[in-house]
Design a protein around this motif. Structure first.
Motif, mmCIF file in Angstrom:
data_model
loop_
_atom_site.group_PDB
_atom_site.id
_atom_site.type_symbol
_atom_site.label_atom_id
_atom_site.label_comp_id
_atom_site.label_asym_id
_atom_site.label_seq_id
_atom_site.Cartn_x
_atom_site.Cartn_y
_atom_site.Cartn_z
ATOM 1 N N GLU A 200 0.911 -1.171 -0.018
ATOM 2 C CA GLU A 200 0.012 -0.015 -0.058
ATOM 3 C C GLU A 200 0.734 1.235 -0.006
ATOM 4 N N ASN A 201 1.828 1.182 0.810
ATOM 5 C CA ASN A 201 2.836 2.509 0.999
ATOM 6 C C ASN A 201 4.279 1.977 0.753
ATOM 7 N N ILE A 202 4.658 0.741 1.339
ATOM 8 C CA ILE A 202 5.767 0.078 0.856
ATOM 9 C C ILE A 202 5.262 -0.901 -0.180
ATOM 10 N N LEU A 203 5.908 -0.627 -1.343
ATOM 11 C CA LEU A 203 5.648 -1.733 -2.245
ATOM 12 C C LEU A 203 6.728 -2.555 -3.086
ATOM 13 N N ASP A 204 6.484 -3.509 -3.585
ATOM 14 C CA ASP A 204 7.562 -4.187 -4.314
ATOM 15 C C ASP A 204 7.464 -4.118 -5.535
ATOM 16 N N SER A 205 8.302 -4.700 -6.581
ATOM 17 C CA SER A 205 7.894 -4.463 -8.058
ATOM 18 C C SER A 205 6.791 -5.175 -8.725
ATOM 19 N N ASP A 206 6.226 -5.920 -7.947
ATOM 20 C CA ASP A 206 4.801 -6.674 -8.287
ATOM 21 C C ASP A 206 3.952 -5.848 -8.004
ATOM 22 N N SER A 207 3.900 -5.330 -7.072
ATOM 23 C CA SER A 207 2.520 -4.283 -6.579
ATOM 24 C C SER A 207 2.942 -2.855 -6.836
ATOM 25 N N ILE A 208 3.803 -2.294 -7.369
ATOM 26 C CA ILE A 208 4.129 -1.148 -7.239
ATOM 27 C C ILE A 208 2.786 -0.275 -8.367
ATOM 28 N N LEU A 209 2.527 -1.034 -9.469
ATOM 29 C CA LEU A 209 1.508 -0.510 -10.478
ATOM 30 C C LEU A 209 0.069 -0.579 -9.851
ATOM 31 N N SER A 210 -0.034 -1.006 -8.658
ATOM 32 C CA SER A 210 -1.368 -1.172 -7.983
ATOM 33 C C SER A 210 -1.564 0.085 -7.232
ATOM 34 N N MET A 211 -0.635 0.946 -7.198
ATOM 35 C CA MET A 211 -0.967 2.385 -6.281
ATOM 36 C C MET A 211 -1.990 3.115 -7.223
ATOM 37 N N LEU A 212 -2.678 3.719 -6.094
ATOM 38 C CA LEU A 212 -3.789 4.318 -6.692
ATOM 39 C C LEU A 212 -3.451 5.756 -7.377
ATOM 40 N N TYR A 213 -2.532 6.347 -6.805
ATOM 41 C CA TYR A 213 -2.280 7.803 -7.123
ATOM 42 C C TYR A 213 -0.794 8.012 -7.475
ATOM 43 N N LEU A 214 -0.425 8.768 -8.376
ATOM 44 C CA LEU A 214 1.016 9.140 -8.749
ATOM 45 C C LEU A 214 1.500 9.723 -7.496
ATOM 46 N N PRO A 215 2.715 9.255 -6.861
ATOM 47 C CA PRO A 215 3.179 10.034 -5.495
ATOM 48 C C PRO A 215 4.041 11.029 -6.127
ATOM 49 N N PRO A 216 4.023 12.198 -5.080
ATOM 50 C CA PRO A 216 5.014 13.193 -5.236
ATOM 51 C C PRO A 216 6.246 12.684 -5.127
ATOM 52 N N SER A 217 6.721 11.846 -4.491
ATOM 53 C CA SER A 217 7.995 11.404 -4.197
ATOM 54 C C SER A 217 8.019 9.798 -4.059
ATOM 55 N N LEU A 218 9.620 9.522 -4.435
ATOM 56 C CA LEU A 218 9.584 7.798 -4.588
ATOM 57 C C LEU A 218 10.825 7.595 -4.346
ATOM 58 N N ILE A 219 11.217 6.422 -3.143
ATOM 59 C CA ILE A 219 12.467 6.079 -2.807
ATOM 60 C C ILE A 219 12.538 4.550 -3.453
#
Length: 254
Positions: A158-177
């Motif tokens: 949901e907030n900490i994602l892996d490469s399988d779930s990253i495209l399941s985020m609802l909105y484009l984030p302002p920042s990403l680590i």
């Protein structure tokens, strides 16, 4: 007990092609897939989805570069679904093609999880919990891979994602680590950066993509920096945690 000449475990690019080649050599073939769709992670969570997003990211990047009369930025509340709007159609097309190919070559399709009983026997557990034995002379293990989850990184999808779930985020984030500097890490870092996200890459190695030619890595790092990306190398991550409000906090050993 069902018997085949060849049983392929996994329906990704390797498994699919192995099954078809075996069938064309007049072998009786079965292909086992735990997902209800064929194609594996490549089609459903990896290559195809990331390339679909990449195409839209490139369009956004070009519009930003060509916006001489006004500033072009992606809205903060942009939904991820709008950036991968064609994904379902692309995935469905791949699935239809593969199903037709499997059926045309008279390959038996089995749905479930496979476990070896002995050198020539599998136990197949179907989604409803029932099991059956599958016997074969030859097995091809093409079960693919899954993202690694280190103990100090509580992936919640949901907030900490892996490469399988990253495209399941609802909105484009302002920042990403992005933790890591391999191919998948570098690809997603580049894609989200092109979409206007502030991206930081952290890895324990000095440089990303360490197995590639030095001039290619230099080009990548130069372009990444020009687009305001930040690379933090030779750094160990101690912990990753959602602060419960609005941010994920990454603590490093240094």
């Amino acid at each position: 007990m069902k018997s085949f000449h060849v049983v392929v475990i996994g329906s990704g690019p390797a498994g699919q092609k192995a099954a078809v080649q075996a069938a064309k050599a007049d072998q009786s073939v079965a292909i086992i897939e735990q997902d209800k769709f064929l194609g594996g992670a490549c089609v459903h969570r990896g290559t195809i989805p990331s390339k679909t997003l990449r195409e839209n990211a490139l369009r956004v990047k070009k519009m930003r570069e060509n916006a001489t009369l006004c500033n072009f930025e992606v809205a903060e509340d942009t939904e991820m679904a709008t950036l991968i709007d064609r994904l379902n159609a692309v995935v469905q097309s791949h699935d239809t093609f593969m199903v037709n190919q499997i059926e045309r070559n008279m390959i038996t399709r089995l749905h479930g999880r496979a476990h070896f009983v002995d050198a020539n026997t599998l136990s197949l557990e179907s989604p409803n919990g029932s099991t059956e034995l599958i016997e074969a002379q030859t097995f091809v293990i093409a079960s693919g891979s899954v993202p690694r989850h280190p103990e100090n990184i509580p992936v919640d999808h949901e907030n900490i994602l892996d490469s399988d779930s990253i495209l399941s985020m609802l909105y484009l984030p302002p920042s990403l680590i992005v933790l890591g500097g391999g191919v998948i890490a570098s690809e997603y870092a580049s894609i989200f950066q092109a979409l206007g996200v502030k991206v930081t890459m952290i890895d324990r190695y000095e440089r990303p993509l360490g197995f590639m030619d030095e001039d290619l890595v230099e080009r990548f790092m130069g372009t990444f920096a020009e687009m305001s990306g930040k690379w933090v190398g030779e750094t160990e991550v101690s912990s990753v945690a959602w602060n419960g409000v609005s941010e994920v906090v990454v603590s490093c050993a240094n």
